[in-house]
Design an enzyme around this catalytic site. Sequence first.
Site, PDB file in Angstrom:
ATOM      1  N   ASP A 469      42.312  58.449  22.393  1.00 50.56           N
ATOM      2  CA  ASP A 469      42.002  57.028  22.361  1.00 50.56           C
ATOM      3  C   ASP A 469      41.204  56.749  21.090  1.00 50.56           C
ATOM      4  O   ASP A 469      40.623  57.663  20.499  1.00 50.56           O
ATOM      5  CB  ASP A 469      41.199  56.661  23.606  1.00 50.56           C
ATOM      6  N   ASP A 668      37.612  57.531  26.841  1.00 51.15           N
ATOM      7  CA  ASP A 668      36.267  57.264  27.357  1.00 51.15           C
ATOM      8  C   ASP A 668      36.175  56.048  28.259  1.00 51.15           C
ATOM      9  O   ASP A 668      35.113  55.769  28.797  1.00 51.15           O
ATOM     10  CB  ASP A 668      35.290  57.076  26.193  1.00 51.15           C
ATOM     11  N   ASP A 672      41.638  54.160  29.991  1.00 57.88           N
ATOM     12  CA  ASP A 672      42.220  55.477  29.728  1.00 57.88           C
ATOM     13  C   ASP A 672      42.450  56.275  31.014  1.00 57.88           C
ATOM     14  O   ASP A 672      43.078  57.335  30.974  1.00 57.88           O
ATOM     15  CB  ASP A 672      41.294  56.291  28.813  1.00 57.88           C
TER      16      ASP A 672
END
Length: 779
Positions: A469, A668, A672
Amino acid sequence: MKEAHEGVPSASSGDSRPVDPVCGMRVDPVQPKGGTFEHEGQRYFFCNPKCREKFRADPRKYLEPSSTPAPEAPPGTMYICPMDPEVRQDHPGSCPKCGMALEPESPSLEETPDPELISMTRRFWTCLAFSVLVLFLGMPEMLPGQPMQRLMSPSALAWAQLVLSSPVVLWGGWPFFQRGWASVRNRHLNMFTLIALGTGAAYLFSLFATFFPGALPHAFTGHGGAIPVYFEAAATITTLVLLGQVLELRARRATSGALRALLRLAPTTARRLREDGGEEDVPLEQVQPGDRLRVRPGEKVPVDGVVLEGEGAVDESMVTGEALPVEKGPGAKVTGGTVNGTGSLILKAERVGKDTLLSRIVQRVGEAQRTRAPIQRLADQVASVFVPAVIAVSVLTAFVWGVWGPEPRFSHALVNAVAVLIIACPCALGLATPISVVVGTGRGAQMGVLIREASALERLERVDTLVVDKTGTLTEGKPRLVSVEPVAGMEEARLLWLAASLEQGSEHPLAAAIVAGAQARGAGLARTQDFRSLTGKGVTGRVEGTAVALGNAALLSALAVEAGALAARAEALRREGQTVVFVVVEGQPAGLLGVEDPLKASTPEALALLRREGLRVVMLTGDSRTTAEAVARKLGLSEVLAEVLPEAKGDVVKRLQAEGRVVAMAGDGVNDAPALAQADVGIAMGTGTDIAMESAGVTLVKGDLLGIARARALSQATLRNIRQNLFFAFVYNLLGVPLAAGVLYPAFGLLLSPMLASAAMSLSSVSVIGNALRLKKAM
């Protein structure tokens, strides 16, 4: 304005200070450390900013706590087996394949007690106390001076062990015998088959030796004619397996906790507009598609819908990963669980209940978690061959000795058959994986790598593709002021002073970044007049009599100001990944401010190291393509997938897995979570959300990508150690089983008594434990 605290703890008679509605602490009303927040005409005080943010996100959670417990499982709930997800039924029970307790397919919002965890924990602590006593009595020769042998006869010691070990084996180990029998009945041999076989063989032989000592050949008696019994082996194995079950059940409970945390993102109530123009708060379950709902500033959006009236900035970071709120107006789509920061919105509900994006995220996370095979499957695969082979050898041994063996044939047949079963006891096999995992995860914790799932270590070794990410993983996730570019004739310090002074009246994250950046550069702030916020455009006002405006290109158009050369420079900054704010002073363009989410200092080094190790690195983000590509250029990443929603993130991981890739996902945020759960290994940043960490198998405490390299090295060391342990465990069996069966007796007259078989079994366990402890010095 009221300052009463309805629904929060009341003040004691001796202290009139207000109470923080979140944590219940007393707060100084003159200088509250966490600030204040107004809700429905009342002002609330907070002991720290975190409590204020929690209250701001969902006031009713703290003002109107529900006294009605949620049902353990709603009607229609399906139950599945955690080891065999294909097993599904509409009521609680045990898995017909492995005997494990079934669990609800979809978690409830409220955390309810786990009966199996409670039962296993109670059995473990009770059996531990008994097992310590059994070990004390079972190895009297190990005590200095042999006090037990002086106080008690061998027969009395055997009876004492029988009394103490029987509750452990028959009560503590009863679930394992049930599951072992279920595995045999359903022809699905697994670790429970080995456990039931090993403990049962040791206990039954010892029981026979205690009740019928005369039936055993004299050659198998110990010093002084003592009868060998193995109650301590049966009790110890049972207790160790109970400990493993408690740890496993706790891990499973933590996994369902991640889904509950996701469910709690949605508010429990919604404010519905009635046909007569009035408003009412209703439980979220009563909201239907087509209902009109009001979402006030600071409240969570209850369901997926479309804005009918009003304008506001909505924090959609849980969906997109973008740190900056998104301006919403009539016709804009909103997602349940996101937070309305500014402005009041009236929306029409479109998707409710299980159809909302948040509910689908929960479903995806749950499905992905259930598809991951536990590391115990390796032992089960071995057991499917090993157990039948051991049983066959034991039966064959009994038959051969019973037909052709020396007198007393029955005794020799029984003893040798039991010796085969005892030396094949799964103690070392059962320890081979868990002990390495325990030591390896402990070593990982010292290195800042928290391993939540044992199976994550196994898969991490084979990872060849890393999906990362952007926001909060590659970057810090906190916008900062990075560019201050005045036009000719305007001083940088004055530009920043004017901009920051005006922005201090705004709650927008961009404004906070500008103010913080100005203060870090030593700029003082002045008071403003005529402050005005233009939703979706920017802010205007006067700073010590000077007219100032800050905003985007839409604001310039509204003010009829030509950007001129600043337009080209603004586009260049955007290509670098910055969000650009135009500054207008007295109706003339005065400069640009660039706000950026900076890269973590260790990110370039970490990615370079991972690529050198042969990993394919893919950036996957919900952020805009322009920003994502700008970050990718800085890091030398060639594969970028931008503007990807949470559901699609999981699909991207699935697509890579379909290509034969072993995928690790590092992220995080809430957005996600589906991809973290779907990936072969989910890696969460310790600086991120609790939901991300609960959905991942690995957490990097420092949020540093260099931790991925450390985690991978730890995985390789641990798996190498596990393979060595399995080798030790099987070498003893491969050598010991033929000896116990008596293959050397015709030529050399050698037999492996159950006592020596037990010693060999213990030695294999000691070897496994000693080898695993070497991981403490790994890396």
